[in-house]
Motif scaffolding. Sequence first.
Motif, short mmCIF file in Angstrom:
data_model
loop_
_atom_site.label_atom_id
_atom_site.label_comp_id
_atom_site.label_asym_id
_atom_site.label_seq_id
_atom_site.Cartn_x
_atom_site.Cartn_y
_atom_site.Cartn_z
N ASP A 249 39.98 31.81 33.09
CA ASP A 249 39.32 31.52 34.36
C ASP A 249 40.40 31.17 35.38
OD1 ASP A 249 37.91 30.60 36.53
OD2 ASP A 249 36.64 29.22 35.39
N PRO A 250 40.62 32.02 36.39
CA PRO A 250 41.69 31.75 37.37
C PRO A 250 41.45 30.48 38.17
CG PRO A 250 40.30 33.57 38.11
CD PRO A 250 39.89 33.27 36.70
N ALA A 251 40.22 29.97 38.16
CA ALA A 251 39.93 28.73 38.89
C ALA A 251 40.32 27.50 38.09
CB ALA A 251 38.46 28.68 39.25
N GLN A 252 40.65 27.65 36.82
CA GLN A 252 41.03 26.53 35.98
C GLN A 252 42.47 26.71 35.49
OE1 GLN A 252 38.24 25.25 32.92
NE2 GLN A 252 36.65 26.59 33.79
N PRO A 253 43.18 25.59 35.28
CA PRO A 253 44.54 25.70 34.76
C PRO A 253 44.50 26.12 33.30
CG PRO A 253 43.91 23.40 34.90
CD PRO A 253 42.80 24.19 35.57
N ALA B 278 45.42 41.25 44.72
CA ALA B 278 45.00 42.33 43.84
C ALA B 278 45.04 41.91 42.39
CB ALA B 278 45.88 43.56 44.05
N ALA B 279 45.95 41.00 42.06
CA ALA B 279 46.08 40.57 40.67
C ALA B 279 44.89 39.73 40.24
CB ALA B 279 47.37 39.79 40.46
N GLN B 280 44.19 39.14 41.17
CA GLN B 280 43.07 38.29 40.80
C GLN B 280 41.75 39.07 40.76
OE1 GLN B 280 42.79 34.46 42.61
NE2 GLN B 280 44.95 34.39 43.15
N ALA B 281 41.77 40.32 41.15
CA ALA B 281 40.56 41.13 41.12
C ALA B 281 40.46 41.82 39.77
CB ALA B 281 40.61 42.17 42.24
N GLY B 282 39.25 42.23 39.41
CA GLY B 282 39.09 42.99 38.19
C GLY B 282 38.34 42.22 37.12
N PRO B 283 38.10 42.86 35.99
CA PRO B 283 37.30 42.25 34.92
C PRO B 283 38.04 41.11 34.25
CG PRO B 283 38.26 44.32 34.19
CD PRO B 283 38.56 44.21 35.65
N ALA B 284 37.29 40.25 33.59
CA ALA B 284 37.90 39.12 32.89
C ALA B 284 38.58 39.55 31.61
CB ALA B 284 36.83 38.07 32.58
N ARG B 285 38.23 40.72 31.09
CA ARG B 285 38.87 41.25 29.90
C ARG B 285 39.37 42.66 30.18
NH1 ARG B 285 34.39 39.42 25.31
NH2 ARG B 285 34.67 37.15 25.58
N ILE B 286 40.53 42.97 29.61
CA ILE B 286 41.19 44.25 29.86
C ILE B 286 41.16 45.07 28.58
CG2 ILE B 286 43.31 45.40 30.60
CD1 ILE B 286 42.07 43.69 32.77
N GLY C 290 51.36 46.17 33.85
CA GLY C 290 50.87 47.49 34.20
C GLY C 290 49.45 47.74 33.77
N PHE C 291 48.97 47.00 32.76
CA PHE C 291 47.57 47.09 32.35
C PHE C 291 46.66 46.16 33.14
CE2 PHE C 291 49.19 48.68 28.11
CZ PHE C 291 48.61 49.95 28.22
N GLY C 292 47.27 45.27 33.96
CA GLY C 292 46.47 44.34 34.75
C GLY C 292 46.27 42.98 34.12
N VAL C 293 47.00 42.68 33.04
CA VAL C 293 46.92 41.36 32.42
C VAL C 293 47.83 40.41 33.19
CG1 VAL C 293 47.07 40.09 30.25
CG2 VAL C 293 46.54 42.53 30.22
N VAL C 294 47.31 39.23 33.50
CA VAL C 294 47.96 38.35 34.47
C VAL C 294 48.78 37.26 33.78
CG1 VAL C 294 47.48 36.61 36.25
CG2 VAL C 294 46.25 38.79 36.25
N GLY C 295 49.94 36.97 34.39
CA GLY C 295 50.74 35.80 34.01
C GLY C 295 51.50 35.94 32.70
N MET C 296 51.73 37.13 32.20
CA MET C 296 52.41 37.28 30.91
C MET C 296 53.92 37.05 31.07
SD MET C 296 50.36 40.38 29.01
CE MET C 296 50.42 39.55 27.42
N GLY D 297 43.31 50.47 19.71
CA GLY D 297 42.83 49.84 20.92
C GLY D 297 42.29 48.44 20.67
N PHE D 298 42.36 47.61 21.69
CA PHE D 298 41.85 46.24 21.61
C PHE D 298 41.57 45.75 23.02
CE2 PHE D 298 46.40 46.07 22.04
CZ PHE D 298 46.65 45.02 22.90
N THR D 299 40.94 44.60 23.10
CA THR D 299 40.64 43.98 24.39
C THR D 299 41.37 42.65 24.47
OG1 THR D 299 38.44 45.00 24.39
CG2 THR D 299 38.78 43.14 25.88
N ILE D 300 41.91 42.34 25.64
CA ILE D 300 42.66 41.11 25.82
C ILE D 300 42.15 40.40 27.08
CG2 ILE D 300 44.50 42.26 27.14
CD1 ILE D 300 46.49 40.30 25.81
N ASP D 301 42.12 39.08 27.02
CA ASP D 301 41.72 38.31 28.20
C ASP D 301 42.72 38.52 29.32
OD1 ASP D 301 39.56 37.39 26.81
OD2 ASP D 301 40.28 35.32 26.60
N ARG D 302 42.18 38.63 30.52
CA ARG D 302 43.04 38.87 31.69
C ARG D 302 43.94 37.66 31.97
NH1 ARG D 302 42.64 42.54 35.78
NH2 ARG D 302 43.46 41.96 37.82
N TYR D 303 43.41 36.46 31.74
CA TYR D 303 44.15 35.24 32.03
C TYR D 303 44.35 34.44 30.75
CZ TYR D 303 42.44 36.41 36.71
OH TYR D 303 42.14 37.07 37.87
#
Length: 428
Positions: A121-125, A69-77, A184-190, A110-116
């Motif tokens: 890109d979850p496919a790249q380190p 579930a953490a890998q699903a969703g838009p690239a920006r939050i 909780g906002f869906g931003v990954v790896g923080m 308000g602002f937008t933040i990259d998910r990863y």
Amino acid sequence: MRTTTPELALILLAAIAGGAGCDRGAPRQAEEQRPDGGAPSAPAPQGKVLEAAENEAPAASARPQAGAAAQAGPARIEIPAGKLVAGSTPGDKGRDPTLEPALLAVELGGFTIDRYLYPNDPAQPPLTGVTRARASELCQQAGGRLCTELEWERACKGPEGTPYAGGAAWDPACAKAPTSCASGFGVVGMGAALREWTASDVAPIEDLQPKAASVRGATASASGVDHRCARRAAVDPAASGDDIGFRCCHGAPNAATIPSPQWQQTFRRAEISPQQVTELLASVRQLRDLGGDISFFKEPDDVSVVLRRGRTRLSPGGTPANPPESIPPPNTTLTTSPLLWNPVPGEEVLVVTGKSDDDSFIVAFLKLPGDRYRIASSMLLKGERGPIALGYNGYVRRRLGWATCWDCRGESGNITYRDDHRVVITQR
């Protein structure tokens, strides 16, 4: 008998039975003066005293967006405008008061933040090994900018303001699989496995902290408390390392910043009443057995008693063990009044001595915003009516003494602010 509560982060080296056990002699008067010559401060305790962090029940880990579930969703939050309570509560495990503000409430747009982490890109380190300037350039090339540290913290704490990304406790599994853990906002790896550059600076503190870049997050091998969303590190912006990555934000940057605390007067008189202290002690379960009315010792009379006991104590050979000129040491002020103590920038401790029926006590409370307190350390002297005097030197920031018989072994000790930001009361 002196008794203490280890749950309150207290160290006691030895136990004593009975009274002061000191011979009596001519009194020595102590001068009445304000600590460091400053004006008294009037704490106004409100509400329940918070439990020491060591005593709190472990929080359950929560990863509501773990796994696939953490890998699903838009690239920006999209992070909505709202209130962020930045920093942490004084006394929290792992908290550095010189870096983390005490529950600083700020309103962020308000602002937008990259998910990863970059390159998002979850496919790249994640990209590491770049300076902050280079990280900023890469974000600009991607149509964004480096996040400010308060934007990073809001994205990490989520809409519920949790201490860790996604929950109230650190989940070690996130260090092994950071892309499976989301805030909780869906931003990954923080805060999971890499530190992250931010666009913000750590403001300087005289003789302690130079201006530096604010880095958030923690490495996979860091201790659990270092993964808190509030944790800050001051890093040279020209540094680069394999453990520092970054992520980009989009939209107008928020201007709010975290001010650095500054040095304050080391000790000053606290204008607090016995009734207020009674209310504080009633909120501490380990000290509720203090029966009767709480009262303070008299000044200067009881200070003179403590000094007299120490000066007239005899050695085995019958000669004074403590010559009068050595009590108290130079530049040391003795008092029985409550003190507000500033051991390091950003930390304030209320130290109180007093008595109740046949018992006396020393208690240290961490001062919280809003005139609230958190128990830091305590010593209960069962069957000992005191008096207890506090001795301090305004140039010695991290320690003050206490005594029922000044400089007498077993009847005196120290209240120390340790390098791990814990207050301990010890007996010598």
